[in-house]
Design a protein around this motif. Structure first.
Motif, PDB file in Angstrom:
ATOM      1  N   GLY A  69       0.796  -1.217   0.000  1.00  0.00           N
ATOM      2  CA  GLY A  69       0.000   0.000   0.000  1.00  0.00           C
ATOM      3  C   GLY A  69       0.826   1.263   0.000  1.00  0.00           C
ATOM      4  N   ASN A  70       2.115   1.138   0.280  1.00  0.00           N
ATOM      5  CA  ASN A  70       2.992   2.310   0.245  1.00  0.00           C
ATOM      6  C   ASN A  70       3.268   2.776  -1.178  1.00  0.00           C
ATOM      7  OD1 ASN A  70       3.233   2.210   3.021  1.00  0.00           O
ATOM      8  ND2 ASN A  70       5.126   1.022   2.993  1.00  0.00           N
ATOM      9  N   MET A  71       2.992   1.908  -2.141  1.00  0.00           N
ATOM     10  CA  MET A  71       3.299   2.249  -3.535  1.00  0.00           C
ATOM     11  C   MET A  71       2.164   3.088  -4.119  1.00  0.00           C
ATOM     12  SD  MET A  71       5.099  -1.234  -4.987  1.00  0.00           S
ATOM     13  CE  MET A  71       3.636  -2.240  -4.743  1.00  0.00           C
ATOM     14  N   VAL A  72       2.184   4.368  -3.798  1.00  0.00           N
ATOM     15  CA  VAL A  72       1.146   5.269  -4.287  1.00  0.00           C
ATOM     16  C   VAL A  72       1.787   6.368  -5.127  1.00  0.00           C
ATOM     17  CG1 VAL A  72      -0.409   4.827  -2.361  1.00  0.00           C
ATOM     18  CG2 VAL A  72       1.256   6.679  -2.200  1.00  0.00           C
ATOM     19  N   GLN A  73       1.023   6.859  -6.079  1.00  0.00           N
ATOM     20  CA  GLN A  73       1.476   7.961  -6.919  1.00  0.00           C
ATOM     21  C   GLN A  73       1.016   9.273  -6.292  1.00  0.00           C
ATOM     22  OE1 GLN A  73       3.345   8.241  -9.532  1.00  0.00           O
ATOM     23  NE2 GLN A  73       3.384   6.314 -10.649  1.00  0.00           N
ATOM     24  N   GLU A  74       1.957  10.055  -5.806  1.00  0.00           N
ATOM     25  CA  GLU A  74       1.601  11.368  -5.287  1.00  0.00           C
ATOM     26  C   GLU A  74       1.109  12.266  -6.422  1.00  0.00           C
ATOM     27  OE1 GLU A  74       4.286  12.587  -1.454  1.00  0.00           O
ATOM     28  OE2 GLU A  74       5.256  12.683  -3.415  1.00  0.00           O
ATOM     29  N   GLY A  75       0.077  13.023  -6.141  1.00  0.00           N
ATOM     30  CA  GLY A  75      -0.353  14.037  -7.098  1.00  0.00           C
ATOM     31  C   GLY A  75       0.564  15.243  -7.032  1.00  0.00           C
TER      32      GLY A  75
ATOM     33  N   MET B 296       4.209  23.857  -3.875  1.00  0.00           N
ATOM     34  CA  MET B 296       3.988  22.612  -4.605  1.00  0.00           C
ATOM     35  C   MET B 296       3.341  21.625  -3.641  1.00  0.00           C
ATOM     36  SD  MET B 296       4.865  19.369  -5.736  1.00  0.00           S
ATOM     37  CE  MET B 296       6.545  18.952  -5.291  1.00  0.00           C
ATOM     38  N   LEU B 297       2.142  21.189  -3.996  1.00  0.00           N
ATOM     39  CA  LEU B 297       1.365  20.297  -3.151  1.00  0.00           C
ATOM     40  C   LEU B 297       1.441  18.881  -3.698  1.00  0.00           C
ATOM     41  CD1 LEU B 297      -0.627  19.943  -0.798  1.00  0.00           C
ATOM     42  CD2 LEU B 297      -2.465  20.627  -2.372  1.00  0.00           C
ATOM     43  N   ALA B 298       1.867  17.957  -2.847  1.00  0.00           N
ATOM     44  CA  ALA B 298       1.970  16.549  -3.233  1.00  0.00           C
ATOM     45  C   ALA B 298       0.904  15.773  -2.470  1.00  0.00           C
ATOM     46  CB  ALA B 298       3.367  16.010  -2.918  1.00  0.00           C
ATOM     47  N   LYS B 299      -0.201  15.506  -3.144  1.00  0.00           N
ATOM     48  CA  LYS B 299      -1.332  14.846  -2.490  1.00  0.00           C
ATOM     49  C   LYS B 299      -1.194  13.328  -2.545  1.00  0.00           C
ATOM     50  CE  LYS B 299      -5.031  18.278  -3.096  1.00  0.00           C
ATOM     51  NZ  LYS B 299      -6.380  18.499  -3.663  1.00  0.00           N
ATOM     52  N   ILE B 300      -1.687  12.687  -1.488  1.00  0.00           N
ATOM     53  CA  ILE B 300      -1.745  11.233  -1.428  1.00  0.00           C
ATOM     54  C   ILE B 300      -3.190  10.809  -1.703  1.00  0.00           C
ATOM     55  CG2 ILE B 300      -1.571   9.228   0.102  1.00  0.00           C
ATOM     56  CD1 ILE B 300       1.111  10.236  -0.655  1.00  0.00           C
TER      57      ILE B 300
ATOM     58  N   ALA C 217      -7.452  12.242   7.249  1.00  0.00           N
ATOM     59  CA  ALA C 217      -6.241  12.589   7.995  1.00  0.00           C
ATOM     60  C   ALA C 217      -4.972  12.065   7.330  1.00  0.00           C
ATOM     61  CB  ALA C 217      -6.333  12.070   9.428  1.00  0.00           C
ATOM     62  N   ARG C 218      -5.089  11.535   6.098  1.00  0.00           N
ATOM     63  CA  ARG C 218      -3.890  11.014   5.427  1.00  0.00           C
ATOM     64  C   ARG C 218      -2.892  12.150   5.205  1.00  0.00           C
ATOM     65  NH1 ARG C 218      -7.968  11.540   1.760  1.00  0.00           N
ATOM     66  NH2 ARG C 218      -7.531  12.456  -0.288  1.00  0.00           N
TER      67      ARG C 218
ATOM     68  N   PRO D 281      -2.154  16.834   7.201  1.00  0.00           N
ATOM     69  CA  PRO D 281      -3.320  15.988   6.941  1.00  0.00           C
ATOM     70  C   PRO D 281      -4.160  16.579   5.811  1.00  0.00           C
ATOM     71  CG  PRO D 281      -3.050  16.349   9.306  1.00  0.00           C
ATOM     72  CD  PRO D 281      -2.099  17.277   8.611  1.00  0.00           C
ATOM     73  N   PHE D 282      -4.735  15.706   5.020  1.00  0.00           N
ATOM     74  CA  PHE D 282      -5.496  16.154   3.856  1.00  0.00           C
ATOM     75  C   PHE D 282      -6.569  17.181   4.226  1.00  0.00           C
ATOM     76  CE2 PHE D 282      -8.995  15.785   0.811  1.00  0.00           C
ATOM     77  CZ  PHE D 282      -8.328  15.897  -0.393  1.00  0.00           C
ATOM     78  N   ASN D 283      -7.215  16.976   5.362  1.00  0.00           N
ATOM     79  CA  ASN D 283      -8.297  17.885   5.738  1.00  0.00           C
ATOM     80  C   ASN D 283      -7.803  19.194   6.353  1.00  0.00           C
ATOM     81  OD1 ASN D 283      -7.390  16.832   8.159  1.00  0.00           O
ATOM     82  ND2 ASN D 283      -9.376  16.006   8.801  1.00  0.00           N
ATOM     83  N   LYS D 284      -6.488  19.369   6.426  1.00  0.00           N
ATOM     84  CA  LYS D 284      -5.929  20.623   6.937  1.00  0.00           C
ATOM     85  C   LYS D 284      -5.238  21.436   5.834  1.00  0.00           C
ATOM     86  CE  LYS D 284      -6.908  19.950  11.356  1.00  0.00           C
ATOM     87  NZ  LYS D 284      -5.854  19.666  12.346  1.00  0.00           N
ATOM     88  N   ILE D 285      -5.271  20.916   4.614  1.00  0.00           N
ATOM     89  CA  ILE D 285      -4.555  21.589   3.521  1.00  0.00           C
ATOM     90  C   ILE D 285      -5.119  22.987   3.265  1.00  0.00           C
ATOM     91  CG2 ILE D 285      -4.120  21.547   1.031  1.00  0.00           C
ATOM     92  CD1 ILE D 285      -3.858  18.506   1.235  1.00  0.00           C
ATOM     93  N   ALA D 286      -6.429  23.093   3.158  1.00  0.00           N
ATOM     94  CA  ALA D 286      -7.032  24.391   2.847  1.00  0.00           C
ATOM     95  C   ALA D 286      -6.685  25.426   3.912  1.00  0.00           C
ATOM     96  CB  ALA D 286      -8.547  24.245   2.722  1.00  0.00           C
ATOM     97  N   GLY D 287      -6.719  25.026   5.169  1.00  0.00           N
ATOM     98  CA  GLY D 287      -6.382  25.949   6.246  1.00  0.00           C
ATOM     99  C   GLY D 287      -4.935  26.396   6.196  1.00  0.00           C
ATOM    100  N   LEU D 288      -4.030  25.457   5.871  1.00  0.00           N
ATOM    101  CA  LEU D 288      -2.623  25.809   5.766  1.00  0.00           C
ATOM    102  C   LEU D 288      -2.378  26.760   4.603  1.00  0.00           C
ATOM    103  CD1 LEU D 288       0.334  25.522   6.596  1.00  0.00           C
ATOM    104  CD2 LEU D 288       0.435  23.404   5.243  1.00  0.00           C
TER     105      LEU D 288
END
Length: 220
Positions: A14-20, A131-135, A141-142, A202-209
């Protein structure tokens, strides 16, 4: 006792993910009406990541045991940090940045609607860069990564090709810039260098940051 802190997770498939990759560039001055330009989509095989070239100079001392000198330290004498940004879906905003300088509208009645940018090879646009690298996933909370650079110079690097479609090419050079972080970053101010910082968010904190970073390093 020898203990590896991540043995349970290091080999999970599961660690093999493509970051956006989402890149935002905010010109400091000149480009009226452009704020935090979304640079668009990158080709599927593009490697969009800061490339750091560090030059070190060894500090040597006489070997107390005799023989060849020994290296006791290394001094960093030069640092270059760059991104290569091939843009597959450039809109009018990105094309304006690719021109390298703000356009001036012509005022003659017969020329209304025409604007002119100087042709100035090597010119760059100074601004702030994120530069945002999304999972991918559904866990709110990812952890994702956000690269923050308070100053960077964006430069046109011509036109390329990807999958039969033209791409606009940019080089982005990260510049050193010292500023006092805002109150929301006081507790981590020492982590923010003149070249910026990497936030694990965490994904749900991106907008706030992003809202908080919008107020950072604004002064020229």
């Amino acid at each position: 006792m020898f203990l590896s802190s991540n043995s349970a997770t290091a080999i999970l498939a599961g660690n093999m993910v493509q970051e956006g990759r989402i890149a935002f560039f905010d010109p400091i001055n000149g480009f009226t009406g452009i704020t935090w330009a979304n640079m668009g989509l990158f080709p599927e095989d593009a490697v969009v990541f800061p490339d750091s070239e560090v030059t070190r100079e060894a500090v040597r001392a006489r070997n107390p045991e005799g023989g060849a000198p020994i290296v006791v330290d290394e001094r960093i004498t030069d640092t270059t940090i760059t991104y290569e940004l091939p843009i597959l879906t450039p809109d009018a905003t990105v094309r304006a940045l690719h021109n390298g300088a703000p356009a001036v509208e012509m005022t003659a009645a017969s020329m209304v609607g025409i604007s002119v940018s100087p042709f100035n090879p090597g010119a760059s646009v100074l601004g702030r860069f994120i530069m945002l690298a999304k999972i991918p996933g559904t866990d709110p909370a990812r952890l994702c990564r956000l690269f923050w650079h308070p100053r960077a110079a964006l430069q046109s690097n011509g036109v390329g090709d990807s999958q039969g479609s033209p791409t606009l090419l940019f080089n982005l050079s990260v510049r050193a810039f010292t500023y006092t972080p805002g109150v929301d970053f006081t507790d981590v101010a020492a982590q923010i260098t003149p070249y910026g910082a990497i936030f694990n968010v965490p994904f749900n904190k991106i907008a706030g940051l992003l809202d908080k970073l919008d107020a950072e390093a604004v002064a020229v």
